[in-house]
Design an enzyme around this catalytic site. Structure first.
Site, PDB file in Angstrom:
ATOM      1  CG  PHE A 251     -39.282 128.098  56.217  1.00  0.00           C
ATOM      2  CD1 PHE A 251     -38.522 128.862  57.082  1.00  0.00           C
ATOM      3  CD2 PHE A 251     -38.635 127.437  55.180  1.00  0.00           C
ATOM      4  CE1 PHE A 251     -37.156 128.974  56.926  1.00  0.00           C
ATOM      5  CE2 PHE A 251     -37.270 127.537  55.007  1.00  0.00           C
ATOM      6  CZ  PHE A 251     -36.519 128.311  55.888  1.00  0.00           C
ATOM      7  N   GLY A 279     -43.444 122.234  49.096  1.00  0.00           N
ATOM      8  CA  GLY A 279     -43.143 121.744  50.432  1.00  0.00           C
ATOM      9  C   GLY A 279     -42.098 122.579  51.145  1.00  0.00           C
ATOM     10  CE  LYS A 280     -38.518 125.744  46.868  1.00  0.00           C
ATOM     11  NZ  LYS A 280     -38.236 126.793  45.862  1.00  0.00           N
ATOM     12  CB  ILE A 281     -43.835 127.416  53.676  1.00  0.00           C
ATOM     13  CG1 ILE A 281     -44.975 127.573  52.679  1.00  0.00           C
ATOM     14  CG2 ILE A 281     -42.708 128.381  53.336  1.00  0.00           C
ATOM     15  CD1 ILE A 281     -45.592 128.957  52.704  1.00  0.00           C
TER      16      ILE A 281
END
Length: 312
Positions: A251, A279-281
């Site tokens: 994101f 590592g989601k954003i």
């Protein structure tokens, strides 16, 4: 590392006739605590909505529709500010209840709940919902489910679209009209799910819990950028953020409105910086968490950014 003191806190002056946008700007100049965070959230949200390359996710948790916030969400869908909605089943249940003509009522948290039980009134903090609403809800849901093709298989988003097409107002109705997918990965944890279970006892229609994944992950793989506005946490927050884990993307924009603490280790209070470690954003993502009551922060944020967009 040398720290600098080069940007002073400005004392706020509130005047009659200030717009919401002007108030948020003044909060930004003061720049402290969650008032400052709300200003930064408005800046990030404005950029996210203006970025044509960004797929806009919206997470809806907490009892927001009973508190009157459902209208904001349906308006955002109507105006093209939400591309993918992920919600709890409870919010969608209450959305349907409102859409079929029933209402939530002002109540009080300082009451005798046993007496409310005897009066057939359900309490959501200081909001009351009579049992009669659920009777109308059950009648509506069984009728709508009864129009599903016998022996067919349907995704959760397909099921919600089917419901939305039978409504004239609200979140599900607007999403169905605009072709916006609504995901509800924990639909069993709601009256929508319980009513489906009741329907399934005498009818053969299969709801495939994994059928939504290909379209969702295709979007995550192909989008150039992704942005998320997360109201609360829980399943919607995780479902949205983890959708990028299978891709090389993350994101680019993320805003979280929550009242939960980060130091208890729960997802709903976890900072968005913590999401960088997964590592989601992205490492460079613009992200901010605003701690406070979302029935205050969401309307102020949306109103301020709408004002900015109207002046662009």
């Amino acid at each position: 590392m040398k720290h600098q003191c080069d940007e002073p806190v400005s004392q706020m002056h509130v005047r009659a006739g200030m717009t919401v946008g002007e108030l948020v700007e003044a909060m930004g100049k003061a720049g402290a605590y969650n008032g400052g965070s709300l200003y930064h959230a408005a800046h990030i949200y404005e950029q996210m909505l203006n970025d044509k390359e960004t797929t806009k996710f919206f997470g809806l948790a907490g009892a927001m529709v009973p508190a009157g916030m459902g209208g904001i969400v349906s308006d955002l869908i109507r105006d093209g500010h939400i591309d993918i909605l992920v919600s709890t089943g409870a919010n969608l249940t209450h959305d349907i209840i409102e859409a079929i003509g029933c209402h939530h009522f002002h109540g009080t948290a300082f009451c005798n709940d046993v007496e409310l039980r005897h009066d057939e009134i359900n309490r959501i903090y200081d909001v009351y919902l009579p049992n009669e609403a659920f009777e109308h809800f059950e009648e509506f849901m069984q009728k709508v489910y009864g129009e599903l093709e016998p022996g067919s298989k349907i995704s959760i988003s397909g099921l919600l679209r089917h419901i939305g097409l039978h409504l004239k107002t609200g979140i599900l109705a607007t999403a169905a009209q605009k072709g916006i997918p609504v995901y509800c990965p924990a639909i069993q944890d709601s009256m929508v799910g319980l009513q489906y279970w009741l329907f399934s006892q005498t009818n053969k229609v299969t709801v495939d819990a994994f059928a939504d994944m290909p379209a969702l992950l295709d979007t995550c793989f192909t989008t150039k950028k992704a942005g998320a506005l997360l109201v609360g946490g829980g399943v919607p927050k995780n479902f949205i953020l983890q959708s990028m884990l299978m891709t090389p993307n993350g994101f680019t924009y993320a805003i979280q409105l929550t009242g939960d603490r980060p130091d208890l280790g729960g997802l709903s209070g976890a900072t968005l910086d913590e999401a960088r470690s997964w590592g989601k954003i992205t490492e460079e993502a613009q992200a901010v968490t605003v701690y406070g009551d979302a029935t205050i922060t969401l309307p102020v944020l949306v109103a301020a950014v709408r004002e900015r967009l109207s002046h662009a």
